[in-house]
Design a protein around this motif. Structure first.
Motif, PDB file in Angstrom:
ATOM      1  N   LEU A  48       0.844  -1.191   0.000  1.00 60.60           N
ATOM      2  CA  LEU A  48       0.000   0.000   0.000  1.00 60.60           C
ATOM      3  C   LEU A  48       0.874   1.233   0.000  1.00 60.60           C
ATOM      4  CD1 LEU A  48      -2.766  -0.900   2.601  1.00 60.60           C
ATOM      5  CD2 LEU A  48      -2.999  -0.784   0.135  1.00 60.60           C
ATOM      6  N   LYS A  49       0.524   2.177  -0.825  1.00 61.74           N
ATOM      7  CA  LYS A  49       1.268   3.430  -0.878  1.00 61.74           C
ATOM      8  C   LYS A  49       0.527   4.536  -0.150  1.00 61.74           C
ATOM      9  CE  LYS A  49       3.778   2.395  -5.108  1.00 61.74           C
ATOM     10  NZ  LYS A  49       3.629   1.045  -5.167  1.00 61.74           N
ATOM     11  N   ARG A  50      -0.785   4.390  -0.019  1.00 60.22           N
ATOM     12  CA  ARG A  50      -1.572   5.402   0.681  1.00 60.22           C
ATOM     13  C   ARG A  50      -2.880   4.789   1.163  1.00 60.22           C
ATOM     14  NH1 ARG A  50      -4.162   8.571  -4.445  1.00 60.22           N
ATOM     15  NH2 ARG A  50      -3.745   6.854  -5.805  1.00 60.22           N
ATOM     16  N   VAL A  51      -3.431   5.435   2.140  1.00 55.38           N
ATOM     17  CA  VAL A  51      -4.715   5.026   2.686  1.00 55.38           C
ATOM     18  C   VAL A  51      -5.622   6.248   2.699  1.00 55.38           C
ATOM     19  CG1 VAL A  51      -5.911   4.179   4.735  1.00 55.38           C
ATOM     20  CG2 VAL A  51      -3.684   3.233   4.116  1.00 55.38           C
ATOM     21  N   VAL A  52      -6.821   6.060   2.255  1.00 52.38           N
ATOM     22  CA  VAL A  52      -7.786   7.151   2.233  1.00 52.38           C
ATOM     23  C   VAL A  52      -9.030   6.697   2.993  1.00 52.38           C
ATOM     24  CG1 VAL A  52      -9.209   8.637   0.781  1.00 52.38           C
ATOM     25  CG2 VAL A  52      -6.945   7.916  -0.009  1.00 52.38           C
ATOM     26  N   ILE A  53      -9.410   7.454   3.999  1.00 54.30           N
ATOM     27  CA  ILE A  53     -10.636   7.159   4.731  1.00 54.30           C
ATOM     28  C   ILE A  53     -11.765   7.899   4.033  1.00 54.30           C
ATOM     29  CG2 ILE A  53     -11.859   7.353   6.927  1.00 54.30           C
ATOM     30  CD1 ILE A  53      -9.069   7.257   8.276  1.00 54.30           C
ATOM     31  N   THR A  84     -21.647   2.844   2.349  1.00 55.09           N
ATOM     32  CA  THR A  84     -22.716   3.769   1.982  1.00 55.09           C
ATOM     33  C   THR A  84     -22.290   5.210   2.226  1.00 55.09           C
ATOM     34  OG1 THR A  84     -24.398   2.107   2.461  1.00 55.09           O
ATOM     35  CG2 THR A  84     -25.133   4.394   2.417  1.00 55.09           C
ATOM     36  N   ASP A  85     -21.683   5.471   3.384  1.00 49.83           N
ATOM     37  CA  ASP A  85     -21.229   6.813   3.739  1.00 49.83           C
ATOM     38  C   ASP A  85     -20.221   7.343   2.719  1.00 49.83           C
ATOM     39  OD1 ASP A  85     -21.059   9.091   5.602  1.00 49.83           O
ATOM     40  OD2 ASP A  85     -19.053   8.332   6.076  1.00 49.83           O
ATOM     41  N   ALA A  86     -19.408   6.450   2.178  1.00 49.09           N
ATOM     42  CA  ALA A  86     -18.397   6.836   1.203  1.00 49.09           C
ATOM     43  C   ALA A  86     -18.986   7.030  -0.192  1.00 49.09           C
ATOM     44  CB  ALA A  86     -17.295   5.781   1.152  1.00 49.09           C
TER      45      ALA A  86
END
Length: 142
Positions: free
Chosen positions: A3-8, A87-89
């Protein structure tokens, strides 16, 4: 592959105030407490706190029975929170490459109720044959 990045992108919660972030935030804003006396806990010798903030399972039948029968309470809660986060995303799973999305759930153990039920079934006679085939899986955090 790393993984290079994580997005919430989404949040999902299951709480004693109810399922969903809105129910949690409303309970906090109103200054309510979900703590209550737990019936039956007085039978445990050495347990000094008889209060907790229990969560009630809601809408568990949205999870197909074939999958749900091997899930403990913790896993059901995790699946419900994950659904809310999706759903929120604004994510539509049918439109996504499922190999490129993920959901992180935090738990130190599986379902405490399932673990308790397993030991109460097994320990009196020390008989593992009394355990049904899904009890082991319900104890795991999966």
């Amino acid at each position: 592959m790393s993984l290079k990045r994580v997005v919430i992108t989404g949040v999902g919660v299951v709480t004693p105030f109810g399922n969903g972030l809105a129910a949690l935030m409303k309970g906090i804003a109103e200054g309510r407490s979900a703590v209550q006396r737990m019936e039956g806990w007085e039978q445990y010798i050495g347990l000094h706190s008889l209060v907790a903030a229990p969560v009630t399972i809601q809408d568990e039948k949205r999870i197909p029975r074939q999958k749900r029968r091997s899930m403990g309470r913790m896993s059901i809660f995790a699946a419900q929170a994950a659904d809310e986060a999706i759903t929120d995303a604004g994510i539509v799973l049918a439109d996504e490459n499922l190999w490129k999305i993920g959901c992180v759930i935090g738990s130190t153990m599986g379902s405490a109720k399932s673990i308790n039920d397993t030991f109460e079934t097994m320990l009196p006679d020390k008989d593992l044959s009394r355990l049904n085939s899904t009890m082991f899986f319900q104890c795991m955090s999966h």
